[in-house]
Write a protein that holds these residues in place. Structure first.
Motif, PDB file in Angstrom:
ATOM      1  N   PHE A 125       0.837  -1.207   0.000  1.00 36.78           N
ATOM      2  CA  PHE A 125       0.000   0.000   0.000  1.00 36.78           C
ATOM      3  C   PHE A 125       0.872   1.257   0.000  1.00 36.78           C
ATOM      4  O   PHE A 125       0.628   2.202  -0.760  1.00 36.78           O
ATOM      5  N   LEU A 126       1.899   1.269   0.853  1.00 35.61           N
ATOM      6  CA  LEU A 126       2.766   2.448   0.927  1.00 35.61           C
ATOM      7  C   LEU A 126       3.456   2.720  -0.401  1.00 35.61           C
ATOM      8  O   LEU A 126       3.504   3.869  -0.868  1.00 35.61           O
ATOM      9  N   THR A 127       3.991   1.686  -1.015  1.00 37.54           N
ATOM     10  CA  THR A 127       4.794   1.887  -2.224  1.00 37.54           C
ATOM     11  C   THR A 127       3.952   2.025  -3.492  1.00 37.54           C
ATOM     12  O   THR A 127       4.309   2.790  -4.389  1.00 37.54           O
ATOM     13  N   PRO A 132       2.429   7.045  -5.072  1.00 41.73           N
ATOM     14  CA  PRO A 132       1.957   7.752  -6.272  1.00 41.73           C
ATOM     15  C   PRO A 132       0.953   8.861  -5.940  1.00 41.73           C
ATOM     16  O   PRO A 132       0.932   9.898  -6.618  1.00 41.73           O
ATOM     17  N   GLU A 133       0.137   8.654  -4.902  1.00 37.75           N
ATOM     18  CA  GLU A 133      -0.818   9.684  -4.511  1.00 37.75           C
ATOM     19  C   GLU A 133      -0.094  10.930  -3.994  1.00 37.75           C
ATOM     20  O   GLU A 133      -0.464  12.065  -4.328  1.00 37.75           O
ATOM     21  N   ILE A 134       0.938  10.717  -3.195  1.00 40.26           N
ATOM     22  CA  ILE A 134       1.718  11.849  -2.694  1.00 40.26           C
ATOM     23  C   ILE A 134       2.412  12.565  -3.852  1.00 40.26           C
ATOM     24  O   ILE A 134       2.437  13.801  -3.926  1.00 40.26           O
ATOM     25  N   ALA A 135       2.964  11.813  -4.786  1.00 45.83           N
ATOM     26  CA  ALA A 135       3.639  12.417  -5.939  1.00 45.83           C
ATOM     27  C   ALA A 135       2.673  13.249  -6.775  1.00 45.83           C
ATOM     28  O   ALA A 135       3.042  14.314  -7.299  1.00 45.83           O
ATOM     29  N   ALA A 136       1.437  12.762  -6.918  1.00 43.22           N
ATOM     30  CA  ALA A 136       0.442  13.492  -7.705  1.00 43.22           C
ATOM     31  C   ALA A 136       0.006  14.776  -7.004  1.00 43.22           C
ATOM     32  O   ALA A 136      -0.180  15.814  -7.645  1.00 43.22           O
ATOM     33  N   ARG A 137      -0.149  14.703  -5.682  1.00 42.09           N
ATOM     34  CA  ARG A 137      -0.600  15.871  -4.914  1.00 42.09           C
ATOM     35  C   ARG A 137       0.522  16.867  -4.662  1.00 42.09           C
ATOM     36  O   ARG A 137       0.272  18.075  -4.528  1.00 42.09           O
ATOM     37  N   TYR A 138       1.742  16.372  -4.574  1.00 43.32           N
ATOM     38  CA  TYR A 138       2.894  17.220  -4.231  1.00 43.32           C
ATOM     39  C   TYR A 138       4.019  16.929  -5.234  1.00 43.32           C
ATOM     40  O   TYR A 138       4.950  16.179  -4.929  1.00 43.32           O
ATOM     41  N   PRO A 139       3.936  17.486  -6.431  1.00 46.99           N
ATOM     42  CA  PRO A 139       4.882  17.137  -7.503  1.00 46.99           C
ATOM     43  C   PRO A 139       6.345  17.350  -7.136  1.00 46.99           C
ATOM     44  O   PRO A 139       7.211  16.650  -7.660  1.00 46.99           O
ATOM     45  N   GLY A 144      11.974  12.825  -4.989  1.00 46.56           N
ATOM     46  CA  GLY A 144      12.790  12.973  -3.795  1.00 46.56           C
ATOM     47  C   GLY A 144      13.065  11.657  -3.096  1.00 46.56           C
ATOM     48  O   GLY A 144      12.368  10.658  -3.324  1.00 46.56           O
ATOM     49  N   PRO A 145      14.085  11.604  -2.243  1.00 44.11           N
ATOM     50  CA  PRO A 145      14.362  10.391  -1.470  1.00 44.11           C
ATOM     51  C   PRO A 145      13.165  10.007  -0.608  1.00 44.11           C
ATOM     52  O   PRO A 145      12.544  10.861   0.016  1.00 44.11           O
ATOM     53  N   GLN A 146      12.842   8.737  -0.582  1.00 48.40           N
ATOM     54  CA  GLN A 146      11.713   8.224   0.179  1.00 48.40           C
ATOM     55  C   GLN A 146      12.261   7.565   1.457  1.00 48.40           C
ATOM     56  O   GLN A 146      13.096   6.665   1.394  1.00 48.40           O
ATOM     57  N   ARG A 165      12.224  -6.125   1.143  1.00 42.22           N
ATOM     58  CA  ARG A 165      12.199  -5.261  -0.038  1.00 42.22           C
ATOM     59  C   ARG A 165      13.156  -4.092   0.157  1.00 42.22           C
ATOM     60  O   ARG A 165      12.738  -2.945   0.358  1.00 42.22           O
ATOM     61  N   PRO A 166      14.450  -4.357   0.160  1.00 41.49           N
ATOM     62  CA  PRO A 166      15.419  -3.302   0.465  1.00 41.49           C
ATOM     63  C   PRO A 166      15.448  -2.166  -0.543  1.00 41.49           C
ATOM     64  O   PRO A 166      16.031  -1.116  -0.272  1.00 41.49           O
ATOM     65  N   ASP A 167      14.803  -2.357  -1.682  1.00 35.28           N
ATOM     66  CA  ASP A 167      14.729  -1.292  -2.674  1.00 35.28           C
ATOM     67  C   ASP A 167      13.478  -0.434  -2.527  1.00 35.28           C
ATOM     68  O   ASP A 167      13.272   0.497  -3.320  1.00 35.28           O
ATOM     69  N   SER A 168      12.657  -0.692  -1.521  1.00 34.76           N
ATOM     70  CA  SER A 168      11.373   0.010  -1.417  1.00 34.76           C
ATOM     71  C   SER A 168      11.515   1.428  -0.882  1.00 34.76           C
ATOM     72  O   SER A 168      10.655   2.278  -1.145  1.00 34.76           O
ATOM     73  N   PHE A 169      12.563   1.714  -0.130  1.00 35.20           N
ATOM     74  CA  PHE A 169      12.829   3.065   0.370  1.00 35.20           C
ATOM     75  C   PHE A 169      14.324   3.335   0.271  1.00 35.20           C
ATOM     76  O   PHE A 169      15.147   2.414   0.297  1.00 35.20           O
ATOM     77  N   ALA A 170      14.659   4.622   0.180  1.00 32.43           N
ATOM     78  CA  ALA A 170      16.078   5.000   0.132  1.00 32.43           C
ATOM     79  C   ALA A 170      16.714   4.916   1.510  1.00 32.43           C
ATOM     80  O   ALA A 170      17.897   4.615   1.640  1.00 32.43           O
ATOM     81  N   VAL A 171      15.901   5.188   2.555  1.00 34.95           N
ATOM     82  CA  VAL A 171      16.389   5.159   3.929  1.00 34.95           C
ATOM     83  C   VAL A 171      15.342   4.484   4.805  1.00 34.95           C
ATOM     84  O   VAL A 171      14.136   4.748   4.671  1.00 34.95           O
ATOM     85  N   PHE A 172      15.804   3.628   5.697  1.00 32.97           N
ATOM     86  CA  PHE A 172      14.937   2.959   6.670  1.00 32.97           C
ATOM     87  C   PHE A 172      15.384   3.379   8.065  1.00 32.97           C
ATOM     88  O   PHE A 172      16.563   3.233   8.413  1.00 32.97           O
TER      89      PHE A 172
END
Length: 290
Positions: A125-127, A132-139, A144-146, A165-172
């Motif tokens: 759900f997050l990815t 995509p919803e955040i990207a659409a609302r806040y271009p 940017g780094p997730q 899924r180590p590729d799902s975010f840039a920083v954990f």
């Protein structure tokens, strides 16, 4: 424009990935100037508890300490506290075995331990839906780094997302992670994590923290939780929060993770470690002061 006394807040809802109910998404846009693109986004699970704190810290450090401007996104339930405890367990945990669940005793009832195992669906759900919803609302945040932040069971979720899924975010940022869940079964993901890590064109960066007092035995238990003091003390011993966090960080390094920071916050317990983790985790995530 005068300097605001509080962080900005925008909210919307999205359907829960289970198909039942909705999740409340809270967004704090950066308080100050930001570039035209590539603005970092901090995703905070347990938004009902931690979003406001994270948003205010972001406002303060971006304004006063010159941290890079970043969005803060909280994911929550807008529910009563007793219901919130159960809803978060359902979403933030990998499955737990019957025997491990029984060992939790009264704590299992308080947190809704019988409703568990939704971590993979929540991560998807997050990815796949929220991002995509955040990207659409806040271009400006689209490229940017997730960054993912979770504390306690949320820290377990961040660790699970990292390992699977180590590729799902840039920083954990895995704060006070509940690695004890299901008898530390999450550690069984480490060999496959090393293999996944080796295939990535770019490794994630990881921050693991814990309060240095988290293994101290409690002298009382909160009202409303059907756990005796003896049971609570036994669970603290079994959880090994401080030792387990350190061993987890060491195991991540052994698996080949290059950029990792581990810290035990002196003087902090499980609750007070959370704000320290947001501040220092984001300093690490944003590369501030490196």
């Amino acid at each position: 424009m005068p300097f605001s006394v509080r962080a900005a807040l925008e909210q919307f809802t999205l359907p829960h990935p289970s198909g039942e109910g909705a999740l409340t998404v809270s967004v704090a846009p950066p308080a100050g100037p930001m570039p035209d693109s590539g603005v970092p986004v901090l995703y905070v699970v347990d938004g009902d508890l931690l979003f406001g704190m994270a948003a205010e810290i972001a406002r303060a450090v971006s304004s006063v300490a010159a941290f890079p401007a970043h969005y803060v996104v909280g994911i929550g339930y807008d529910a009563a506290y007793a219901d919130f405890l159960k809803l978060r367990t359902a979403d933030l945990t990998p499955p737990i075995g019957v025997e491990a669940l029984e060992k939790l005793g009264g704590l299992a009832a308080a947190i809704g331990g019988d409703r568990n195992g939704g971590a993979d669906a929540f991560l998807a759900f997050l990815t796949d839906t929220l991002r995509p919803e955040i990207a659409a609302r806040y271009p400006k945040a689209a490229e940017g780094p997730q960054i993912l932040f979770g504390h306690s069971l949320g820290g377990l979720f961040a660790a699970h997302a990292l390992l699977t899924r180590p590729d799902s975010f840039a920083v954990f940022i895995a704060s006070s992670p509940s690695l004890w869940w299901n008898g530390f079964a999450i550690l069984g993901e480490l060999p496959a994590f090393g293999e996944r890590l080796a295939t990535l064109p770019r490794q994630p960066r990881v921050f693991v923290d814990v309060g240095a007092k988290e293994q101290e035995l409690p002298t009382s238990v909160p009202d409303g939780i059907a756990v005796t003091l003896e049971e609570a003390q036994a669970q603290i011993r079994a959880a090994r929060m401080v030792d387990a966090a350190r061993e987890f960080a060491d195991a991540l390094r052994d698996a080949g993770l290059a950029e990792l920071s581990h810290i035990a916050f002196a003087g902090d317990d499980h609750v007070s470690a959370a704000p320290a983790a947001i501040l220092h985790g984001m300093r690490f995530a944003l590369g501030h002061g490196r």
